[in-house]
Design an enzyme around this catalytic site. Structure first.
Site, PDB file in Angstrom:
ATOM      1  N   GLU A 199     -11.116   0.720  -3.512  1.00 58.93           N
ATOM      2  CA  GLU A 199     -11.436   0.406  -2.124  1.00 58.93           C
ATOM      3  C   GLU A 199     -12.054   1.622  -1.434  1.00 58.93           C
ATOM      4  O   GLU A 199     -11.517   2.726  -1.516  1.00 58.93           O
ATOM      5  CB  GLU A 199     -10.132  -0.019  -1.417  1.00 58.93           C
ATOM      6  CG  GLU A 199     -10.296  -0.478   0.017  1.00 58.93           C
ATOM      7  CD  GLU A 199      -8.949  -0.872   0.633  1.00 58.93           C
ATOM      8  OE1 GLU A 199      -7.952  -1.039  -0.106  1.00 58.93           O
ATOM      9  OE2 GLU A 199      -8.891  -0.995   1.873  1.00 58.93           O
ATOM     10  N   LYS A 250      -1.054  -1.070  -4.458  1.00 61.51           N
ATOM     11  CA  LYS A 250      -2.244  -0.266  -4.121  1.00 61.51           C
ATOM     12  C   LYS A 250      -1.748   1.145  -3.880  1.00 61.51           C
ATOM     13  O   LYS A 250      -0.767   1.343  -3.175  1.00 61.51           O
ATOM     14  CB  LYS A 250      -2.904  -0.862  -2.878  1.00 61.51           C
ATOM     15  CG  LYS A 250      -3.770   0.082  -2.054  1.00 61.51           C
ATOM     16  CD  LYS A 250      -4.564  -0.721  -1.022  1.00 61.51           C
ATOM     17  CE  LYS A 250      -4.762   0.045   0.281  1.00 61.51           C
ATOM     18  NZ  LYS A 250      -5.506  -0.761   1.280  1.00 61.51           N
ATOM     19  N   ASP A 309      -7.162   3.014  -3.125  1.00 58.39           N
ATOM     20  CA  ASP A 309      -7.911   3.055  -1.860  1.00 58.39           C
ATOM     21  C   ASP A 309      -8.161   4.521  -1.506  1.00 58.39           C
ATOM     22  O   ASP A 309      -7.219   5.295  -1.325  1.00 58.39           O
ATOM     23  CB  ASP A 309      -7.100   2.371  -0.746  1.00 58.39           C
ATOM     24  CG  ASP A 309      -7.858   2.280   0.585  1.00 58.39           C
ATOM     25  OD1 ASP A 309      -9.003   2.783   0.665  1.00 58.39           O
ATOM     26  OD2 ASP A 309      -7.298   1.706   1.539  1.00 58.39           O
ATOM     27  N   LYS A 317      -2.912   5.009  -2.548  1.00 59.80           N
ATOM     28  CA  LYS A 317      -3.937   5.784  -1.852  1.00 59.80           C
ATOM     29  C   LYS A 317      -4.342   6.943  -2.747  1.00 59.80           C
ATOM     30  O   LYS A 317      -3.481   7.573  -3.388  1.00 59.80           O
ATOM     31  CB  LYS A 317      -3.367   6.325  -0.535  1.00 59.80           C
ATOM     32  CG  LYS A 317      -3.045   5.233   0.473  1.00 59.80           C
ATOM     33  CD  LYS A 317      -4.318   4.600   0.993  1.00 59.80           C
ATOM     34  CE  LYS A 317      -4.036   3.697   2.183  1.00 59.80           C
ATOM     35  NZ  LYS A 317      -5.274   3.119   2.734  1.00 59.80           N
ATOM     36  N   ASP A 364     -13.947  -1.634   2.874  1.00 65.54           N
ATOM     37  CA  ASP A 364     -13.043  -1.779   4.024  1.00 65.54           C
ATOM     38  C   ASP A 364     -13.777  -1.217   5.246  1.00 65.54           C
ATOM     39  O   ASP A 364     -14.475  -1.947   5.961  1.00 65.54           O
ATOM     40  CB  ASP A 364     -11.726  -1.045   3.710  1.00 65.54           C
ATOM     41  CG  ASP A 364     -10.746  -0.970   4.881  1.00 65.54           C
ATOM     42  OD1 ASP A 364     -11.071  -1.474   5.970  1.00 65.54           O
ATOM     43  OD2 ASP A 364      -9.647  -0.397   4.723  1.00 65.54           O
ATOM     44  N   SER A 381       0.865  -1.168   0.000  1.00 60.33           N
ATOM     45  CA  SER A 381       0.000   0.000   0.000  1.00 60.33           C
ATOM     46  C   SER A 381       0.906   1.223   0.000  1.00 60.33           C
ATOM     47  O   SER A 381       1.690   1.417   0.932  1.00 60.33           O
ATOM     48  CB  SER A 381      -0.879  -0.028   1.249  1.00 60.33           C
ATOM     49  OG  SER A 381      -1.648   1.147   1.341  1.00 60.33           O
ATOM     50  N   GLY A 400      -4.333  -4.113   6.076  1.00 54.02           N
ATOM     51  CA  GLY A 400      -3.216  -3.802   6.974  1.00 54.02           C
ATOM     52  C   GLY A 400      -3.463  -2.499   7.701  1.00 54.02           C
ATOM     53  O   GLY A 400      -4.191  -1.629   7.204  1.00 54.02           O
ATOM     54  N   LYS A 440     -10.054  -7.069   7.957  1.00 55.50           N
ATOM     55  CA  LYS A 440      -9.103  -6.680   9.004  1.00 55.50           C
ATOM     56  C   LYS A 440      -9.720  -7.176  10.296  1.00 55.50           C
ATOM     57  O   LYS A 440     -10.810  -6.713  10.664  1.00 55.50           O
ATOM     58  CB  LYS A 440      -8.966  -5.155   9.077  1.00 55.50           C
ATOM     59  CG  LYS A 440      -8.325  -4.511   7.856  1.00 55.50           C
ATOM     60  CD  LYS A 440      -8.351  -2.997   7.955  1.00 55.50           C
ATOM     61  CE  LYS A 440      -7.651  -2.370   6.753  1.00 55.50           C
ATOM     62  NZ  LYS A 440      -7.842  -0.902   6.714  1.00 55.50           N
TER      63      LYS A 440
END
Ligand code: NPQ
Ligand code: MG
Length: 380
Positions: free
Chosen positions: A213, A161, A188, A163, A238, A135, A290, A262
């Protein structure tokens, strides 16, 4: 099995590099570590709450309060046949899943150690290596982002991934695709958009992302369902999936095609297994999220990610991306093929360095099982 003693610590570790999401930029990690003792064995659970209530409503201080005042008295000195009894024993406490998970997962670790088995085995895992993805936080420039992606692909990670947030989205994806072609790529948003951004988000469809995400609000399901109808890119939820029940509703509504698990978000391993099984029944692939865990929480995640329906690479990367040194030695490493070996020693199966825990400790308290009928808890 009985939990005879519960120790709570607040730890602070510097991050190797800053990590920026749509909600904040962090340079250090503060988190609670739960240590349980029972039957002469010691077990650990890392709490994934943060200093601020920005990812979720929980913080280290709320978790400290709820574990001390409400969770510890419900688990200490209680005869448990199996750690799956912990989450139901906490039913009276509404919410506070991260606080519950820290204690519940430590109870699973204690149980696994008592059985002499690695956690993967008692959880029902089916593989001895897991697929690892990275990430990558929001960067100061697109050049910097490209350098980061290049570095992580060279390290072998199986998917990238990035952000995103308004102002750091289409151009960031365009940069990665232009430089690195068809690498497995996802984004995400950590809840940074609204349904009014649907047309803007649909501009991401042409990049062949494996998923987007949590584009919309942290507790939303209905708007995600409306958005999914307007997007070709699969939505992965998420933040919104705070319980198995929320996942049932999201799946029924068509709010997502993929779910990120998670354990801290849903209250521990037992609820994560239920969520995993629900998704498997509905043909929803899952992957392990994570929370910038230390090696202790990272190892806990690796064990859960060995379950069958974790069919996409998780946000479980090498220790050295986050902490150097980590609280465990040897650290978690990622091999050149982008996989991580599952620890095979009893419980978490990693070796914790007590001295590093001591040096990172800001605050500590100990709770012991009730003697006769009077509950004893003493701060140390
Ligand atoms: C996510 N994590 O998937 C989270 C968000 C996140 C690796 O992308 C401190 C505590 C910092 C919790 C930063 C990753 C955090 C945090 C990011 C959670 O949405
Ligand atoms: Mg996320």
């Amino acid at each position: 099995m009985q939990i005879e003693r519960l120790e709570l610590r607040l730890l602070k570790l510097p991050l190797v590099q800053f990590f920026e999401t749509s909600f904040s930029r962090v340079v250090e990690k503060q988190f609670l570590l739960v240590t349980l003792e029972g039957g002469g064995l010691t077990a650990y659970g890392e709490c994934v709450a943060d200093v601020d209530p920005y990812y979720s409503s929980e913080t280290n201080d709320t978790a400290w309060h709820v574990i001390s005042a409400f969770i510890a008295p419900r688990v200490l000195g209680v005869e448990l046949a199996h750690p799956r009894e912990v989450f139901p024993a906490l039913k009276a406490i509404r919410g506070h899943n991260m606080a519950k998970a820290a204690v519940e997962m430590a109870a699973w670790d204690l149980y696994a150690r008592q059985q002499g088995q690695p956690l993967t085995r008692v959880l029902g895992g089916t593989r001895d290596r897991i697929a690892s993805g990275v990430s990558i936080g929001i960067q100061d420039s697109l050049d910097q982002l490209a350098r980061k992606v290049e570095h992580e692909l060279a390290a072998g990670y199986q998917r990238i991934k990035i952000k995103i947030k308004p102002g750091w989205d289409v151009a960031a994806v365009e940069t990665v695709r232009a430089r690195f072609g068809s690498v497995p790529l996802m984004v995400d948003a950590n809840a940074a958009y609204t349904l009014a951004d649907a047309a803007h988000l649909a501009a991401l469809d042409r990049y062949g992302l494996t998923m987007i995400e949590q584009p919309l609000d942290y507790d939303d399901i209905a708007d995600h369902a409306a958005l999914q109808r307007q997007l070709a890119t699969p939505i992965c939820l998420d933040e919104s999936i705070k319980s198995v029940h929320a996942a049932e509703q999201a799946i029924a509504a068509g709010a997502c095609r993929i779910i990120n698990i998670k354990p801290g978000r849903v209250g521990g391993y037992a609820e994560s297994i239920r969520l995993h099984d629900l998704c498997a029944r509905h043909g929803i692939p899952v992957w392990h999220g994570g929370m910038l865990e230390s090696g202790i929480g990272r190892a806990a995640n690796i064990h859960l990610a060995t379950l069958e329906n974790f069919s996409l690479p998780g946000d479980i990367a090498a220790s050295q991306r986050y902490f150097n040194p980590d609280l465990i030695d040897p650290p978690i490493v990622v091999d050149a093929d982008g996989t991580i070996a599952v620890p095979q020693e009893p419980g978490l199966g990693v070796s914790i360095v007590p001295d590093r825990i001591d040096r990172a400790t800001l605050r500590r308290a100990v709770f012991v099982a009730p003697l006769a009928s009077s509950a004893v808890s003493r701060g140390v």
